[in-house]
Motif scaffolding. Structure first.
Motif, PDB file in Angstrom:
ATOM      1  N   GLY A   1       8.452   0.094 -18.998  1.00 48.47           N
ATOM      2  CA  GLY A   1       7.189  -0.572 -19.289  1.00 48.47           C
ATOM      3  C   GLY A   1       7.241  -1.397 -20.686  1.00 48.47           C
ATOM      4  O   GLY A   1       8.273  -1.469 -21.188  1.00 48.47           O
ATOM      5  N   TYR A   2       6.101  -1.102 -21.422  1.00 46.52           N
ATOM      6  CA  TYR A   2       5.994  -1.473 -22.575  1.00 46.52           C
ATOM      7  C   TYR A   2       7.008  -0.669 -23.596  1.00 46.52           C
ATOM      8  O   TYR A   2       7.367   0.413 -23.234  1.00 46.52           O
ATOM      9  N   ALA A   3       7.211  -1.152 -24.759  1.00 46.53           N
ATOM     10  CA  ALA A   3       8.061  -0.611 -25.602  1.00 46.53           C
ATOM     11  C   ALA A   3       7.421   0.684 -26.315  1.00 46.53           C
ATOM     12  O   ALA A   3       6.258   0.996 -26.476  1.00 46.53           O
ATOM     13  N   GLY A   4       8.208   1.679 -26.107  1.00 49.79           N
ATOM     14  CA  GLY A   4       7.619   3.140 -26.160  1.00 49.79           C
ATOM     15  C   GLY A   4       6.937   3.740 -25.088  1.00 49.79           C
ATOM     16  O   GLY A   4       6.440   4.880 -25.182  1.00 49.79           O
ATOM     17  N   ARG A   5       6.696   3.118 -23.994  1.00 45.62           N
ATOM     18  CA  ARG A   5       5.851   3.697 -23.001  1.00 45.62           C
ATOM     19  C   ARG A   5       6.424   3.318 -21.700  1.00 45.62           C
ATOM     20  O   ARG A   5       6.322   2.427 -20.827  1.00 45.62           O
ATOM     21  N   PRO A   6       7.495   4.258 -21.231  1.00 44.48           N
ATOM     22  CA  PRO A   6       8.085   4.129 -20.165  1.00 44.48           C
ATOM     23  C   PRO A   6       7.429   4.198 -19.014  1.00 44.48           C
ATOM     24  O   PRO A   6       6.478   5.058 -18.854  1.00 44.48           O
ATOM     25  N   THR A   7       7.455   3.459 -17.955  1.00 43.82           N
ATOM     26  CA  THR A   7       7.034   3.503 -16.714  1.00 43.82           C
ATOM     27  C   THR A   7       7.134   4.739 -15.966  1.00 43.82           C
ATOM     28  O   THR A   7       8.217   5.157 -15.985  1.00 43.82           O
ATOM     29  N   GLU A   8       5.923   5.440 -15.347  1.00 38.72           N
ATOM     30  CA  GLU A   8       6.067   6.418 -14.531  1.00 38.72           C
ATOM     31  C   GLU A   8       7.265   6.285 -13.401  1.00 38.72           C
ATOM     32  O   GLU A   8       7.396   5.169 -12.883  1.00 38.72           O
ATOM     33  N   ASP A   9       7.825   7.401 -13.009  1.00 39.61           N
ATOM     34  CA  ASP A   9       9.005   7.328 -12.192  1.00 39.61           C
ATOM     35  C   ASP A   9       8.546   6.867 -10.938  1.00 39.61           C
ATOM     36  O   ASP A   9       7.753   7.597 -10.246  1.00 39.61           O
ATOM     37  N   ARG A  10       8.777   5.731 -10.684  1.00 40.58           N
ATOM     38  CA  ARG A  10       8.194   4.907  -9.061  1.00 40.58           C
ATOM     39  C   ARG A  10       8.804   5.765  -8.113  1.00 40.58           C
ATOM     40  O   ARG A  10       8.410   5.781  -6.908  1.00 40.58           O
ATOM     41  N   ARG A  11       9.996   6.123  -8.300  1.00 38.49           N
ATOM     42  CA  ARG A  11      10.465   6.900  -7.173  1.00 38.49           C
ATOM     43  C   ARG A  11      10.126   8.139  -6.443  1.00 38.49           C
ATOM     44  O   ARG A  11       9.827   8.306  -5.225  1.00 38.49           O
ATOM     45  N   ALA A  12       9.421   8.880  -7.659  1.00 37.04           N
ATOM     46  CA  ALA A  12       8.753  10.183  -7.087  1.00 37.04           C
ATOM     47  C   ALA A  12       7.645   9.579  -6.585  1.00 37.04           C
ATOM     48  O   ALA A  12       7.072  10.281  -5.578  1.00 37.04           O
ATOM     49  N   ILE A  13       6.808   8.621  -7.037  1.00 38.72           N
ATOM     50  CA  ILE A  13       5.613   8.179  -6.434  1.00 38.72           C
ATOM     51  C   ILE A  13       5.980   7.801  -4.966  1.00 38.72           C
ATOM     52  O   ILE A  13       5.082   7.681  -4.180  1.00 38.72           O
ATOM     53  N   GLY A  14       6.807   6.948  -4.784  1.00 31.79           N
ATOM     54  CA  GLY A  14       7.262   6.493  -3.508  1.00 31.79           C
ATOM     55  C   GLY A  14       7.571   7.362  -2.483  1.00 31.79           C
ATOM     56  O   GLY A  14       6.983   7.369  -1.333  1.00 31.79           O
TER      57      GLY A  14
ATOM     58  N   THR B   1      -6.415   9.744   1.789  1.00 29.93           N
ATOM     59  CA  THR B   1      -6.745   9.150   0.439  1.00 29.93           C
ATOM     60  C   THR B   1      -5.448   9.612  -0.553  1.00 29.93           C
ATOM     61  O   THR B   1      -4.852  10.610  -0.376  1.00 29.93           O
ATOM     62  N   THR B   2      -5.389   8.724  -1.191  1.00 28.96           N
ATOM     63  CA  THR B   2      -4.494   9.114  -2.315  1.00 28.96           C
ATOM     64  C   THR B   2      -5.049  10.145  -3.133  1.00 28.96           C
ATOM     65  O   THR B   2      -4.335  11.203  -3.686  1.00 28.96           O
ATOM     66  N   ARG B   3      -6.413  10.571  -3.412  1.00 29.09           N
ATOM     67  CA  ARG B   3      -6.670  11.606  -4.102  1.00 29.09           C
ATOM     68  C   ARG B   3      -6.448  12.875  -3.147  1.00 29.09           C
ATOM     69  O   ARG B   3      -6.337  14.029  -3.949  1.00 29.09           O
ATOM     70  N   GLN B   4      -6.650  12.933  -2.021  1.00 25.48           N
ATOM     71  CA  GLN B   4      -6.313  14.112  -1.198  1.00 25.48           C
ATOM     72  C   GLN B   4      -4.607  14.450  -1.412  1.00 25.48           C
ATOM     73  O   GLN B   4      -4.321  15.458  -1.637  1.00 25.48           O
ATOM     74  N   LEU B   5      -3.919  13.372  -1.467  1.00 23.08           N
ATOM     75  CA  LEU B   5      -2.374  13.482  -1.923  1.00 23.08           C
ATOM     76  C   LEU B   5      -2.248  14.323  -3.318  1.00 23.08           C
ATOM     77  O   LEU B   5      -1.439  15.139  -3.484  1.00 23.08           O
TER      78      LEU B   5
ATOM     79  N   THR C   1      -2.440   5.190 -11.920  1.00 19.68           N
ATOM     80  CA  THR C   1      -1.088   5.002 -12.047  1.00 19.68           C
ATOM     81  C   THR C   1      -0.481   4.842 -10.387  1.00 19.68           C
ATOM     82  O   THR C   1       0.105   4.215 -10.349  1.00 19.68           O
ATOM     83  N   PHE C   2      -0.925   5.728  -9.676  1.00 19.23           N
ATOM     84  CA  PHE C   2      -0.579   5.646  -8.103  1.00 19.23           C
ATOM     85  C   PHE C   2      -1.010   4.294  -7.656  1.00 19.23           C
ATOM     86  O   PHE C   2      -0.377   3.564  -6.842  1.00 19.23           O
ATOM     87  N   SER C   3      -2.256   4.162  -7.987  1.00 22.32           N
ATOM     88  CA  SER C   3      -2.831   2.736  -7.416  1.00 22.32           C
ATOM     89  C   SER C   3      -1.872   1.480  -7.831  1.00 22.32           C
ATOM     90  O   SER C   3      -1.723   0.738  -7.167  1.00 22.32           O
ATOM     91  N   ARG C   4      -1.617   1.541  -9.199  1.00 20.40           N
ATOM     92  CA  ARG C   4      -0.835   0.393  -9.630  1.00 20.40           C
ATOM     93  C   ARG C   4       0.658   0.280  -9.087  1.00 20.40           C
ATOM     94  O   ARG C   4       1.037  -0.517  -8.804  1.00 20.40           O
ATOM     95  N   ALA C   5       1.313   1.538  -8.754  1.00 17.80           N
ATOM     96  CA  ALA C   5       2.502   1.479  -8.157  1.00 17.80           C
ATOM     97  C   ALA C   5       2.326   1.208  -6.500  1.00 17.80           C
ATOM     98  O   ALA C   5       3.203   0.517  -6.152  1.00 17.80           O
ATOM     99  N   PHE C   6       1.323   1.647  -6.086  1.00 20.69           N
ATOM    100  CA  PHE C   6       0.839   0.924  -4.690  1.00 20.69           C
ATOM    101  C   PHE C   6       0.944  -0.387  -4.694  1.00 20.69           C
ATOM    102  O   PHE C   6       1.510  -1.041  -3.643  1.00 20.69           O
ATOM    103  N   ALA C   7       0.455  -0.996  -5.575  1.00 20.86           N
ATOM    104  CA  ALA C   7       0.147  -2.426  -5.704  1.00 20.86           C
ATOM    105  C   ALA C   7       1.644  -3.184  -6.031  1.00 20.86           C
ATOM    106  O   ALA C   7       1.715  -4.094  -5.340  1.00 20.86           O
TER     107      ALA C   7
END
Length: 369
Positions: free
Chosen positions: A55-68, A81-85, A112-118
């Motif tokens: 992601g932005y400098a100094g802020r690595p994106t959360e691991d999308r592989r784990a979210i997938g 729902t994602t909340r149940q997850l 973050t889950f919502s952004r990854a889903f998008a």
């Protein structure tokens, strides 16, 4: 088929003989549901389709592989729902580690889950995973029957307003038209598709949320707001091609793009369809692809309903495969309650269930006694 069987057997021996025992030492004895998830995740190889982006400098994106992996788990555990997850990930240490997080505090937020889903929706992640899965495990074999049908997908959004057709201005009275000079009718969508490419067919199909109508088991009309999911399913209950449309789209209008997509992925002998697909254009295309169309007769043209020859009738019974797939998708893999909005996100949510179901069905070919 022997090559496919050998490949699947080697995969299953690796999972059952090496992976399960190793995970049992790390996490303790695995439940049947956990074993199912592990085998599905291993077969899908989701990680190879998701890059470790920054992601932005100094802020690595959360691991999308784990979210997938977590979204696949959401489908396997049939969570709504994602909340149940997230609640399940917080309380279930084994599930959390299977997805890729060691500590509960490491699990990203719902936003973050919502952004990854998008992102997964934009990149068509589950569609690409599904295409690769079919190419690897289904393309090498000759499929006997492809069963085609559509199912209701209820949406949680308002139906789009229909665009009213502008009435043409009344033409001035003139000489009467001679008899026999009938006005030419505009082509139907199915007729237009005869001269279209696959991309053009898909682009023209409506995908907005609207109102669909069907006849229930008692013959009465029933209505719903949402979409239709159209599937081509191979023997063994494995979805080959998937298309989402508006609820109002007639099943027959998706037959040609489904058939062409399926023909690019597998080779099959018979195309099985119910009476909604009884159209000369659909039958002609099936034959042009080298298939034998077995389509139930529609009585709208009048006359008595025809019957299949005994051997054709026996083959036509295989069409229930697609109905069983829809039942599994809705009852076991999160297809009944879709909470996201918009056709792209609805399709992504359904496709996570479809890739989990597809992998599970392929595994059944070798794991069932």
């Amino acid at each position: 088929m022997s090559f496919l069987a050998e490949t699947l057997s080697q995969f299953w021996l690796t999972v059952q003989g090496r992976l399960f025992p190793w995970l049992a030492e790390e996490l303790g004895e695995l439940s049947e549901k956990q074993k199912q998830l592990v085998a599905i995740l291993e077969m899908l190889g989701l990680e190879g389709f998701i890059s470790r982006s920054q992601g932005y400098a100094g802020r690595p994106t959360e691991d999308r592989r784990a979210i997938g992996r977590a979204f696949v788990a959401k489908a396997v555990y049939n969570l709504v729902t994602t909340r149940q997850l997230l609640e399940r990930l917080a309380s279930d240490r084994s599930l959390r580690r299977l997805c890729g997080w060691e500590r509960a505090s490491a699990v990203p937020s719902e936003a973050t889950f919502s952004r990854a889903f998008a992102e997964f929706t934009k990149n068509e992640l589950p569609e690409r995973v599904h295409a690769a899965l079919i190419e690897k495990y289904e393309q090498p074999r000759l499929v006997g029957h492809i069963s085609r049908d559509a199912t209701v997908i209820e949406g949680r959004e308002r139906a789009a307003k229909k665009v009213k057709k502008v009435k043409e201005l009344a033409k001035p009275k003139g000489r009467r038209r001679k008899r026999g000079a009938a006005q030419s009718k505009p082509l139907t969508r199915l007729e237009r598709q005869e001269s279209m490419s696959l991309a053009e067919m898909l682009a023209e199909l409506p995908r907005v949320c609207d109102i669909g109508t069907k006849h229930n088991s008692k013959g009465h009309q029933a209505h719903w707001v949402g979409y239709k999911l159209h599937l081509d399913v191979a023997d063994g209950g494995i979805p080959i091609s998937c298309i989402l449309t508006s609820a109002s789209v007639h099943d027959s209008q998706v037959a040609l793009p489904l058939a062409l997509t399926t023909a690019q992925r597998v080779s099959n002998l018979y195309d099985l369809m119910d009476a909604a697909y009884d159209a000369p254009i659909i039958k002609a295309q099936s034959r042009a692809l080298g298939h034998v169309p077995l389509i139930d007769w529609h009585t709208r043209r009048g006359g008595e309903k025809q019957e299949f020859a005994p051997h054709e009738g026996q083959r036509f019974k295989e069409r229930t495969t697609v109905e069983r797939v829809y039942a599994r998708l809705k009852e076991e893999f999160g297809g009944r309650m879709i909470r996201v909005r918009g056709p792209a996100k609805v399709m992504t949510s359904l496709m996570f269930g479809i890739i989990a179901l597809s992998a599970d069905q392929i595994l059944r070919l070798v794991s069932c006694p």
